[in-house]
Design an enzyme around this catalytic site. Structure first.
Site, short mmCIF file in Angstrom:
data_model
loop_
_atom_site.label_atom_id
_atom_site.label_comp_id
_atom_site.label_asym_id
_atom_site.label_seq_id
_atom_site.Cartn_x
_atom_site.Cartn_y
_atom_site.Cartn_z
N LYS A 211 0.82 -1.23 0.00
CA LYS A 211 0.00 0.00 0.00
C LYS A 211 0.84 1.26 0.00
CE LYS A 211 -2.26 -1.07 3.76
NZ LYS A 211 -1.87 -2.47 3.98
N THR A 212 1.81 1.34 0.92
CA THR A 212 2.58 2.57 1.06
C THR A 212 3.35 2.89 -0.21
OG1 THR A 212 2.79 2.31 3.46
CG2 THR A 212 4.43 3.70 2.36
N GLU B 156 -3.59 6.10 1.39
CA GLU B 156 -3.40 4.71 1.76
C GLU B 156 -4.59 4.28 2.62
OE1 GLU B 156 -0.11 2.09 4.27
OE2 GLU B 156 0.47 3.98 3.33
#
Length: 476
Positions: A128-129, A172
């Site tokens: 995600k990041t 995110e």
């Protein structure tokens, strides 16, 4: 303002926030929301158990910051923001509830901060990041001035959150506690869906149902970008695909992908590949290594196309991405040994990090790991899988479990992982001895990787110093 249970998914308008107080302000997710609100002119205060660089940065931006938790800290607040990590007995949370203040989860405050901007939300068990960061860098390169909130620092951006005047807000979306269901995305990315955070969900089936709920938040004219290489994300895409549903864009190496990754190459610091999409193809050059980063970039590229970017412009923006903090982040070098740090805390992430490490080390270098398990519940559920993933290294030293928000679980220790390793190393509860042992095994040309979502990151610089001291002393 009337009181609200912070576990609810009730929406909160930006105009309703008033003065906002954050309990646990120094956390990456909380500080990101605070930055956005400060940039939008909202009065912000907050507290945390200890001072930090993040708190100092927020002070300079105008936040009123307290070190330590005290009921008096919420006296001037209208809205109090918490995360799942805040325990019910926290004095500020209790005072806010007694005063009838609006108490919301961080995700609700972040959703409110977006105002009328269109949300690009990135969800998934892993990646995600990095994917959120890539999308943000790409859109900024294209001059679209997005707002963004990311769960880690990004060198190419300088900060983990900022407010932009453009059409999009890139965020995110954290699935760990189900709070990603508080968003209303226009474009949603799902990098993968695997069993994780079972302390919250209980079963793998519940994890998959939560992602179904996330995809269901998209409007009929929205876009779901899903990785077809991942069985969970592919199954989600297949369940979503229907005439009245949002458009689904698959990406990956899978031949059915609308954005399909072609042949490529990797070095210790970069990756190259090609991306094929309806009507064309595009060369891709990244300043980060690893097949997993090619996948992340393909997801970002698909988002760029959905946002109307020219393919070449999207690829040029991705070429500016230089990595996210704690994602195979270089920490230094000593005695010819390079030290990296990675946030991986699920077996699939650990395996991906070690596969990238192998490419960085090359044919002549060994890979040594200092691993810190994160959460008792995750260690209990995935001990065997962690051992299998870690055994891709040449040696592994395992520290004590980083408890984070959890209390100890009887019988659950790092030995559950260390006892299953098929490579040298093992369990070492003393961090100083662990650092010395790992540094002692490494030889010039090798790499060392600190791995985990806890405070294991602090040992990267210590390993560099230990290597330098061994070199100065003439020790092998």
């Amino acid at each position: 303002m009337k009181s609200a249970d912070f576990h609810t998914t009730a929406a909160l308008a930006f105009e309703q926030l008033g003065r906002v107080h954050f309990i646990g302000l120094g956390g990456a997710g909380m500080s990101a929301v605070a930055r956005i609100l400060l940039a939008r002119g909202v009065p912000v205060s907050g507290s945390d158990a200890r001072d930090s660089q993040a708190l100092e940065q927020l002070r300079r931006l105008g936040a009123v910051v307290q070190v330590g938790h005290d009921a008096a800290n919420v006296a001037d607040a209208d809205t109090v923001v918490v995360s799942t990590a805040i325990r019910p007995e926290n004095p500020e949370l209790q005072a806010a509830a007694s005063a009838g203040l609006t108490i919301v989860h961080r995700s609700v405050a972040l959703a409110a901060s977006m105002g009328s901007q269109e949300l690009i939300a990135v969800a998934g068990t892993h990646g995600k990041t990095t994917t959120t960061s890539m999308i943000t860098v790409m859109l900024r390169h294209a001059g679209l001035q997005p707002s963004f909130a990311i769960g880690g620092g990004v060198a190419a951006l300088g900060v983990n959150a900022d407010f932009g005047e453009g059409r999009y807000f890139v965020a995110e979306a954290d699935e760990s506690d189900g709070s990603f269901l508080n968003y209303r995305p226009r474009i949603a990315v799902v990098t993968n869906v695997e069993a994780d955070h079972l302390d919250h969900y209980g079963t793998a089936e519940a994890v998959h149902r939560s992602f179904d709920g996330f995809a269901a938040l998209l409007p009929a004219d929205g876009v779901l970008v899903a990785c077809l290489d991942d069985p969970g994300a592919r199954a989600l895409a297949e369940r979503v695909a229907a005439p009245a549903a949002p458009r689904v864009v698959g990406y990956g190496y899978d031949p059915a992908s609308e954005v399909r990754i072609g042949a490529g190459g990797f070095s210790s610091t970069s990756s190259t590949s090609t991306l094929a999409f309806p009507g064309g193809g595009q060369a891709l050059h990244l300043q980060v290594p690893g097949e997993h980063n090619i996948r992340n970039a393909a997801a970002a590229f698909a988002v760029g196309l959905a946002a109307g970017l020219d393919p070449a412009e999207a690829a040029a923006g991705l070429a500016e991405f230089t990595g996210a903090a704690r994602r195979f982040e270089a920490k230094g070098e000593g005695r010819g040994v390079r030290v990296f740090d990675d946030y991986a805390h699920h077996p699939t992430e650990v395996a991906a990090a070690l596969q990238a490490a192998r490419k960085v080390a090359g044919s002549g270098g060994a890979v040594h790991v200092l691993f810190q398990p994160h959460l008792f519940s995750r260690t209990r559920e995935f001990a065997a899988e962690f051992a299998d993933a870690l055994s891709l290294a040449d040696s592994v030293t395992v520290l004590d479990i980083y408890a984070a928000r959890e209390d100890p679980v009887p019988g659950v220790t790092s030995e559950l992982i260390a006892g299953r390793l098929s490579v040298p190393g093992g369990y070492e509860p003393d961090p100083a001895r662990a650092v010395a042992a790992v540094a002692g095994r490494a030889r010039p040309g090798d790499i060392i990787l600190t791995v985990g979502a806890g405070d294991v990151t602090q040992y990267g610089p210590q390993l560099v110093r230990a290597l330098e001291e061994r070199a100065a002393a003439g020790r092998p």
